[in-house]
Every structure is written in structure tokens, then in C-alpha cells.
Design an enzyme around this catalytic site. Structure first.
Site, PDB file in Angstrom:
ATOM      1  N   HIS A   7       0.826  -1.213   0.000  1.00 17.94           N
ATOM      2  CA  HIS A   7       0.000   0.000   0.000  1.00 17.94           C
ATOM      3  C   HIS A   7       0.862   1.267   0.000  1.00 17.94           C
ATOM      4  O   HIS A   7       2.081   1.226   0.254  1.00 17.94           O
ATOM      5  CB  HIS A   7      -0.913   0.001   1.223  1.00 17.94           C
ATOM      6  CG  HIS A   7      -0.147  -0.014   2.515  1.00 17.94           C
ATOM      7  ND1 HIS A   7       0.444   1.105   3.056  1.00 17.94           N
ATOM      8  CD2 HIS A   7       0.132  -1.039   3.367  1.00 17.94           C
ATOM      9  CE1 HIS A   7       1.056   0.793   4.176  1.00 17.94           C
ATOM     10  NE2 HIS A   7       0.883  -0.519   4.393  1.00 17.94           N
ATOM     11  N   GLY A   8       0.244   2.404  -0.250  1.00 16.41           N
ATOM     12  CA  GLY A   8       0.928   3.689  -0.220  1.00 16.41           C
ATOM     13  C   GLY A   8       1.244   4.145   1.197  1.00 16.41           C
ATOM     14  O   GLY A   8       0.754   3.578   2.178  1.00 16.41           O
ATOM     15  N   ASN A  68       2.937   5.279   8.898  1.00 17.08           N
ATOM     16  CA  ASN A  68       4.258   5.165   8.288  1.00 17.08           C
ATOM     17  C   ASN A  68       5.071   6.435   8.541  1.00 17.08           C
ATOM     18  O   ASN A  68       6.238   6.386   8.931  1.00 17.08           O
ATOM     19  CB  ASN A  68       4.161   4.950   6.780  1.00 17.08           C
ATOM     20  CG  ASN A  68       3.645   3.597   6.369  1.00 17.08           C
ATOM     21  OD1 ASN A  68       3.074   3.454   5.286  1.00 17.08           O
ATOM     22  ND2 ASN A  68       3.826   2.565   7.196  1.00 17.08           N
ATOM     23  N   GLY A 102       0.111  -3.055  11.855  1.00 14.42           N
ATOM     24  CA  GLY A 102      -0.194  -4.403  11.409  1.00 14.42           C
ATOM     25  C   GLY A 102      -1.664  -4.528  11.076  1.00 14.42           C
ATOM     26  O   GLY A 102      -2.112  -4.136  10.015  1.00 14.42           O
ATOM     27  N   ARG A 124      -6.288   1.015   4.127  1.00 16.38           N
ATOM     28  CA  ARG A 124      -5.146   1.575   3.400  1.00 16.38           C
ATOM     29  C   ARG A 124      -4.838   0.766   2.141  1.00 16.38           C
ATOM     30  O   ARG A 124      -4.389   1.322   1.139  1.00 16.38           O
ATOM     31  CB  ARG A 124      -3.920   1.673   4.301  1.00 16.38           C
ATOM     32  CG  ARG A 124      -3.379   0.360   4.860  1.00 16.38           C
ATOM     33  CD  ARG A 124      -2.321   0.643   5.927  1.00 16.38           C
ATOM     34  NE  ARG A 124      -1.629  -0.513   6.450  1.00 16.38           N
ATOM     35  CZ  ARG A 124      -2.032  -1.265   7.466  1.00 16.38           C
ATOM     36  NH1 ARG A 124      -3.197  -0.988   8.069  1.00 16.38           N
ATOM     37  NH2 ARG A 124      -1.306  -2.276   7.909  1.00 16.38           N
ATOM     38  N   GLU A 165      -1.496  -7.708   7.011  1.00 18.49           N
ATOM     39  CA  GLU A 165      -0.148  -7.524   7.528  1.00 18.49           C
ATOM     40  C   GLU A 165       0.098  -8.461   8.709  1.00 18.49           C
ATOM     41  O   GLU A 165      -0.828  -9.043   9.277  1.00 18.49           O
ATOM     42  CB  GLU A 165       0.029  -6.055   7.952  1.00 18.49           C
ATOM     43  CG  GLU A 165       1.394  -5.672   8.525  1.00 18.49           C
ATOM     44  CD  GLU A 165       2.562  -5.916   7.582  1.00 18.49           C
ATOM     45  OE1 GLU A 165       2.819  -7.097   7.281  1.00 18.49           O
ATOM     46  OE2 GLU A 165       3.222  -4.940   7.187  1.00 18.49           O
TER      47      GLU A 165
END
Length: 209
Positions: free
Chosen positions: A9-10, A15, A22, A60, A87
């Protein structure tokens, strides 16, 4: 032969804040949205024609997928949301600062279990099972795009090419929207993936934006 484009994902708010992300979620940043559109343009320029798409259950991932599809002119393509490509679950470390993360892939194998999270070998196995079934459901010659996550995608990769091969890809860059292109040969779908060539998967390319 079938082809899977497995991407990350972006960029998200977590981030940018260097938080562990997760099964918890945070929205894409504007950079993350532009990263998704950039991959869509790259795939379109390569002449990729998608037959189907999928993503994890995280928003996301779904938002990233929709932006990619929109840039490719196939925003009406239906897609599946799959828990099996979520994740890594970090347990009590979810949303914590990422200096608490495991140091390296070998350390990560069982590190998160003590916090109620997942062993990364289990992540590798659920990714392989989910993606193998997904590809077996596609007709021969299909091209499928799936949006997942950095940790889960890496653990799938190390199942296909073993740790040394996965580490080599990692050293070249594993940023948002890094896309591994896999060829899937259904005649070998019943074989156990061993990282040494057995199984239906072969890494054909890595796309970085």
C-alpha cells in the site's frame, strides 16, 4: 501461466509517524495517494491488462487499490478483500513506535509471539495458501493485482525465493508500492513451496516507483 502483481500500500499516517502498523489502520497520506497513482501509470505504460484484483481487509490497502485501478482506467473492476493477505499482527506492539520492532527477518520469526502477535512463518504460510487459492480460481493467462503490506509481502517472498533471495530484493529497496511480479504455474500448485524452486511461484520482476 498466470501473473500476480503483489504490491504494498501507499504511505500512511502511521508510516510517517514511524509507528508499527499491522492489523490496526491509518489513512493514506497525500504522498501515499500519489504513490498509488504512480504505480497505476507504470502498469498502464507497460500495457498490463488486469483481469481481477484483490487486497487485504485494511482500508489503506483498499484505498491504494482503487487509486491504482482508477489510474489504469479500470475503476469498475470488482475486487476481493481477503483476511489472508493482512499484515503481520504485532499484538500489543500495534501502533507503537517502530524502534520496538524486531531487528531483521530472522529475529522477527518468533519475536512478536511474546506480545500476542504472529510468528512470521505463519504469516508466510497464510499468504501462500491465500494467494495460491486466489490464483487457482483465475483462468489461464490471467493477470491479477493484489495490494498487501510490507511485512506480509516480504514473508511471502522469502517463501518463494528463500531468505537470501528475499534479502537481496530487500536491499534494493522495499518502500511503499514496491511490486513483486510473480508467475504462477498451476501444474505445480500441489507442490510445497520451499524457496528452492518447488511450487507454482516464480519471481519474474520487481517494480519500484
Amino acid at each position: 501461466m498466470k501473473t500476480l502483481y503483489l504490491t504494498r500500500h501507499g504511505e500512511t499516517m502511521f508510516n510517517r509517524q514511524h509507528r508499527m502498523q499491522g492489523w490496526c489502520d491509518s489513512p493514506l497520506t497525500e504522498l501515499g495517494r500519489e504513490q498509488a497513482r504512480s504505480l497505476g501509470r507504470i502498469l498502464a505504460e507497460r500495457g498490463v491488462h488486469l483481469d481481477s484484483a484483490a487486497c487485504s481487509t485494511a482500508e489503506r490497502a483498499a484505498d491504494t487499490l482503487e487509486l491504482i485501478l482508477g489510474e489504469m482506467g479500470c475503476e469498475t473492476l470488482p475486487y476481493r478483500r481477503l483476511k489472508g493477505i493482512r499484515e503481520v499482527f504485532y499484538g500489543e506492539l500495534e501502533a507503537q513506535q517502530d524502534f520496538l520492532a524486531a531487528h531483521g527477518a530472522e529475529h522477527a520469526r518468533t519475536y512478536y509471539v511474546q506480545f500476542g502477535g504472529e510468528a512470521t512463518d505463519d504469516v508466510r504460510d497464510r499468504m501462500n495458501a491465500t494467494l495460491t487459492q486466489l490464483m487457482r480460481d483465475q483462468p489461464e493467462g490471467s493477470h491479477l493485482l493484489a495490494v498487501g503490506h510490507g511485512g506480509a509481502n516480504f514473508n511471502f517472498l522469502r517463501g518463494v525465493v528463500a531468505m537470501e533471495g528475499a534479502a537481496a530484493v530487500l536491499r534494493e529497496g522495499w518502500t511503499n508500492l514496491t511490486t513483486c511480479v510473480y508467475e504462477f504455474d498451476e501444474t505445480h500448485a500441489g507442490e510445497a513451496v520451499d524457496g528452492l524452486g518447488a511450487g507454482p511461484w516464480r519471481l519474474a520482476d520487481v517494480i519500484r516507483i
